[in-house]
Design a protein around this motif. Structure first.
Motif, PDB file in Angstrom:
ATOM      1  N   GLY A 197       0.816  -1.155  -0.058  1.00  0.00           N
ATOM      2  CA  GLY A 197       0.006   0.029  -0.005  1.00  0.00           C
ATOM      3  C   GLY A 197       0.958   1.344  -0.034  1.00  0.00           C
ATOM      4  N   ALA A 198       0.145   2.452  -0.074  1.00  0.00           N
ATOM      5  CA  ALA A 198       0.753   3.709  -0.101  1.00  0.00           C
ATOM      6  C   ALA A 198       1.658   3.833   1.138  1.00  0.00           C
ATOM      7  CB  ALA A 198      -0.063   4.824  -0.300  1.00  0.00           C
ATOM      8  N   GLN A 199       1.299   3.512   2.353  1.00  0.00           N
ATOM      9  CA  GLN A 199       2.081   3.589   3.546  1.00  0.00           C
ATOM     10  C   GLN A 199       3.211   2.292   3.874  1.00  0.00           C
ATOM     11  OE1 GLN A 199       1.727   6.458   4.813  1.00  0.00           O
ATOM     12  NE2 GLN A 199       0.096   7.131   3.408  1.00  0.00           N
ATOM     13  N   GLY A 200       3.052   1.744   2.687  1.00  0.00           N
ATOM     14  CA  GLY A 200       4.235   0.387   3.091  1.00  0.00           C
ATOM     15  C   GLY A 200       3.401  -0.716   3.637  1.00  0.00           C
ATOM     16  N   GLN A 201       2.324  -0.975   3.684  1.00  0.00           N
ATOM     17  CA  GLN A 201       1.539  -1.802   4.467  1.00  0.00           C
ATOM     18  C   GLN A 201       1.186  -2.816   3.399  1.00  0.00           C
ATOM     19  OE1 GLN A 201       0.569   1.100   3.565  1.00  0.00           O
ATOM     20  NE2 GLN A 201      -1.722   0.951   3.462  1.00  0.00           N
ATOM     21  N   PRO A 202       1.384  -4.315   3.796  1.00  0.00           N
ATOM     22  CA  PRO A 202       1.003  -5.385   3.023  1.00  0.00           C
ATOM     23  C   PRO A 202      -0.485  -5.482   2.600  1.00  0.00           C
ATOM     24  CG  PRO A 202       1.434  -6.377   5.229  1.00  0.00           C
ATOM     25  CD  PRO A 202       1.823  -4.739   5.255  1.00  0.00           C
ATOM     26  N   LEU A 203      -0.845  -5.697   1.179  1.00  0.00           N
ATOM     27  CA  LEU A 203      -2.110  -6.115   0.903  1.00  0.00           C
ATOM     28  C   LEU A 203      -2.359  -7.445   0.103  1.00  0.00           C
ATOM     29  CD1 LEU A 203      -2.782  -2.163  -0.288  1.00  0.00           C
ATOM     30  CD2 LEU A 203      -3.975  -3.460   1.857  1.00  0.00           C
ATOM     31  N   LEU A 204      -3.354  -8.004   0.361  1.00  0.00           N
ATOM     32  CA  LEU A 204      -3.685  -9.179  -0.645  1.00  0.00           C
ATOM     33  C   LEU A 204      -4.473  -9.051  -1.610  1.00  0.00           C
ATOM     34  CD1 LEU A 204      -3.629 -12.459  -0.637  1.00  0.00           C
ATOM     35  CD2 LEU A 204      -5.975 -12.219   0.361  1.00  0.00           C
ATOM     36  N   HIS A 205      -4.120  -9.347  -2.572  1.00  0.00           N
ATOM     37  CA  HIS A 205      -4.736  -9.201  -4.035  1.00  0.00           C
ATOM     38  C   HIS A 205      -5.380 -10.564  -4.819  1.00  0.00           C
ATOM     39  CE1 HIS A 205      -6.030  -7.599  -7.845  1.00  0.00           C
ATOM     40  NE2 HIS A 205      -4.922  -8.039  -8.486  1.00  0.00           N
ATOM     41  N   PRO A 206      -6.332 -10.905  -4.432  1.00  0.00           N
ATOM     42  CA  PRO A 206      -6.698 -12.230  -5.118  1.00  0.00           C
ATOM     43  C   PRO A 206      -7.474 -12.018  -6.281  1.00  0.00           C
ATOM     44  CG  PRO A 206      -7.748 -12.094  -3.024  1.00  0.00           C
ATOM     45  CD  PRO A 206      -7.305 -10.798  -3.276  1.00  0.00           C
ATOM     46  N   VAL A 207      -7.253 -12.885  -7.333  1.00  0.00           N
ATOM     47  CA  VAL A 207      -8.152 -12.721  -8.560  1.00  0.00           C
ATOM     48  C   VAL A 207      -8.505 -14.164  -8.636  1.00  0.00           C
ATOM     49  CG1 VAL A 207      -8.162 -12.584 -11.202  1.00  0.00           C
ATOM     50  CG2 VAL A 207      -6.622 -10.946  -9.788  1.00  0.00           C
ATOM     51  N   GLY A 208      -9.839 -14.506  -8.752  1.00  0.00           N
ATOM     52  CA  GLY A 208     -10.603 -15.706  -8.856  1.00  0.00           C
ATOM     53  C   GLY A 208     -11.361 -15.906 -10.523  1.00  0.00           C
ATOM     54  N   ARG A 209     -11.383 -17.177 -10.521  1.00  0.00           N
ATOM     55  CA  ARG A 209     -12.088 -17.653 -11.709  1.00  0.00           C
ATOM     56  C   ARG A 209     -13.147 -18.825 -11.645  1.00  0.00           C
ATOM     57  NH1 ARG A 209     -10.340 -21.424 -15.392  1.00  0.00           N
ATOM     58  NH2 ARG A 209      -8.295 -21.164 -14.224  1.00  0.00           N
ATOM     59  N   ASP A 210     -14.105 -18.743 -12.037  1.00  0.00           N
ATOM     60  CA  ASP A 210     -15.164 -19.712 -11.540  1.00  0.00           C
ATOM     61  C   ASP A 210     -14.805 -21.000 -12.525  1.00  0.00           C
ATOM     62  OD1 ASP A 210     -17.410 -21.410 -11.087  1.00  0.00           O
ATOM     63  OD2 ASP A 210     -19.127 -19.644 -11.477  1.00  0.00           O
ATOM     64  N   ILE A 211     -14.540 -22.045 -11.584  1.00  0.00           N
ATOM     65  CA  ILE A 211     -14.306 -23.425 -12.161  1.00  0.00           C
ATOM     66  C   ILE A 211     -15.424 -24.388 -11.922  1.00  0.00           C
ATOM     67  CG2 ILE A 211     -11.881 -22.867 -12.362  1.00  0.00           C
ATOM     68  CD1 ILE A 211     -11.469 -24.700  -9.773  1.00  0.00           C
ATOM     69  N   SER A 212     -16.424 -24.109 -11.634  1.00  0.00           N
ATOM     70  CA  SER A 212     -17.424 -24.963 -11.122  1.00  0.00           C
ATOM     71  C   SER A 212     -17.996 -25.947 -12.044  1.00  0.00           C
ATOM     72  CB  SER A 212     -18.780 -24.211 -10.562  1.00  0.00           C
ATOM     73  OG  SER A 212     -18.646 -23.407  -9.610  1.00  0.00           O
ATOM     74  N   ALA A 213     -18.036 -25.593 -13.248  1.00  0.00           N
ATOM     75  CA  ALA A 213     -18.261 -26.628 -14.508  1.00  0.00           C
ATOM     76  C   ALA A 213     -17.139 -27.660 -14.435  1.00  0.00           C
ATOM     77  CB  ALA A 213     -18.680 -25.639 -15.666  1.00  0.00           C
ATOM     78  N   ARG A 214     -15.853 -27.208 -14.501  1.00  0.00           N
ATOM     79  CA  ARG A 214     -14.930 -28.190 -14.594  1.00  0.00           C
ATOM     80  C   ARG A 214     -14.912 -29.243 -13.328  1.00  0.00           C
ATOM     81  NH1 ARG A 214      -8.890 -26.305 -13.178  1.00  0.00           N
ATOM     82  NH2 ARG A 214      -9.527 -27.384 -11.494  1.00  0.00           N
ATOM     83  N   LYS A 215     -15.288 -28.704 -12.103  1.00  0.00           N
ATOM     84  CA  LYS A 215     -15.329 -29.496 -11.037  1.00  0.00           C
ATOM     85  C   LYS A 215     -16.423 -30.718 -10.894  1.00  0.00           C
ATOM     86  CE  LYS A 215     -11.656 -28.252  -8.406  1.00  0.00           C
ATOM     87  NZ  LYS A 215     -10.983 -29.357  -7.517  1.00  0.00           N
ATOM     88  N   ARG A 216     -17.510 -30.062 -11.471  1.00  0.00           N
ATOM     89  CA  ARG A 216     -18.755 -30.827 -11.965  1.00  0.00           C
ATOM     90  C   ARG A 216     -18.435 -31.896 -12.920  1.00  0.00           C
ATOM     91  NH1 ARG A 216     -21.597 -26.218 -10.637  1.00  0.00           N
ATOM     92  NH2 ARG A 216     -21.795 -25.623 -13.036  1.00  0.00           N
ATOM     93  N   ALA A 217     -17.672 -31.494 -13.725  1.00  0.00           N
ATOM     94  CA  ALA A 217     -17.221 -32.539 -15.009  1.00  0.00           C
ATOM     95  C   ALA A 217     -16.361 -33.648 -14.295  1.00  0.00           C
ATOM     96  CB  ALA A 217     -16.593 -32.025 -16.146  1.00  0.00           C
ATOM     97  N   GLU A 218     -15.587 -33.329 -13.416  1.00  0.00           N
ATOM     98  CA  GLU A 218     -14.639 -34.097 -12.921  1.00  0.00           C
ATOM     99  C   GLU A 218     -15.310 -34.980 -11.858  1.00  0.00           C
ATOM    100  OE1 GLU A 218     -11.621 -31.486 -10.903  1.00  0.00           O
ATOM    101  OE2 GLU A 218     -10.575 -30.983 -12.897  1.00  0.00           O
ATOM    102  N   GLU A 219     -16.057 -34.537 -11.127  1.00  0.00           N
ATOM    103  CA  GLU A 219     -16.733 -35.422 -10.002  1.00  0.00           C
ATOM    104  C   GLU A 219     -17.594 -36.499 -11.065  1.00  0.00           C
ATOM    105  OE1 GLU A 219     -18.222 -37.157  -6.880  1.00  0.00           O
ATOM    106  OE2 GLU A 219     -16.453 -35.692  -7.063  1.00  0.00           O
ATOM    107  N   ALA A 220     -18.441 -36.018 -12.174  1.00  0.00           N
ATOM    108  CA  ALA A 220     -19.111 -37.051 -13.007  1.00  0.00           C
ATOM    109  C   ALA A 220     -18.258 -38.069 -13.523  1.00  0.00           C
ATOM    110  CB  ALA A 220     -19.786 -36.148 -14.113  1.00  0.00           C
TER     111      ALA A 220
END
Length: 250
Positions: A197-220
């Motif tokens: 951050g601007a004051q030197g503090q740590p920040l978490l930056h997550p970027v997520g993608r929906d993989i529900s269809a892939r997980k359901r296909a793997e389970e099937a």
């Protein structure tokens, strides 16, 4: 702004006389050259004083005038530098604000779930896709904790992963389930990075993608394979396959 009148100047000199001539320190000599800026505004006087009575020579008078001009030049140079510095700062701030606005517009246009959070999980930014997934507005999510949107069974693992990213600064790819309004499990693949951050503090930056269809296909696929194996055992049927190129039989 208008220059002081001669009457105001006379009154000022009279007050000066009352303060330093009639009383301490008992001034007996005074000579002054006005400090006049290029725009005609008088900002003060360059003075020479003494406790002994004396008379300036013409050369000393010219020197006093020259010193006054040097003082005015120094003051105007300082004013110019300050104005230029303020102009540069203003231009830099404008450029930074425009850059941040462009960056924010890019993030807002993404279909992935993008957020920023403090180390304790408090969300400081979410893009529209993140808010839409939870059927909420982005402002209403700010200040809440990202762990509240993680499936309870996965929260401890998510905390451990976030702690590792923040402590090491390394990027980490992970998967976990997220809760939603329908109550169905939805799987997301995350790329977690640490920002500063601007004051030197740590920040978490997550970027997520929906993989529900892939997980359901793997389970099937797993269920289909398990069913095939159970059916084969019950029917007493076996099978084999051969790689024609290598002649390996499985």
């Amino acid at each position: 702004m208008a220059a002081p009148t001669s009457e105001n100047e006379s009154e000022r000199l009279q007050r000066l006389r009352e303060l330093v001539v009639l009383g301490a320190p008992g001034i007996r000599f005074y000579a002054g050259a006005p400090l006049v800026l290029s725009d005609g505004y008088r900002i003060g006087t360059l003075c020479v004083i003494d406790r002994q009575s004396r008379q300036l020579t013409p050369e000393q008078g010219r020197q006093l005038q020259a010193l006054a001009q040097i003082a005015v030049q120094a003051l105007e140079m300082r004013r110019t530098l300050i104005e230029r510095s303020m102009s540069v700062c203003s231009a830099s701030e404008t450029e930074l604000a425009e850059s941040e606005a462009r960056h924010r517009a890019i993030l807002d246009a993404h279909s992935e779930l993008i957020s920023q959070a403090w180390p304790d999980g408090t969300l400081t930014y979410v893009n529209p896709a993140y808010a839409q997934h939870f059927k909420r507005s982005a402002p209403s999510i700010l200040g809440t904790r990202l762990f509240d949107y993680v499936e309870p069974a996965d929260r401890e693992a998510v905390r451990d992963r976030i702690g590792w990213v923040l402590s090491t600064g390394e990027r980490l790819a992970s998967e976990n389930r997220m809760s939603n309004c329908s109550g169905e499990d939805q799987w997301f693949a995350w790329t977690n990075t640490r920002q500063v951050g601007a004051q030197g503090q740590p920040l978490l930056h997550p970027v997520g993608r929906d993989i529900s269809a892939r997980k359901r296909a793997e389970e099937a696929l797993r269920e289909s394979e398990a069913l095939r194996q159970r059916t084969g055992r019950l029917a007493g049927i076996g099978g084999w396959q051969m790689d024609l190129a290598s002649q390996v039989v499985t």
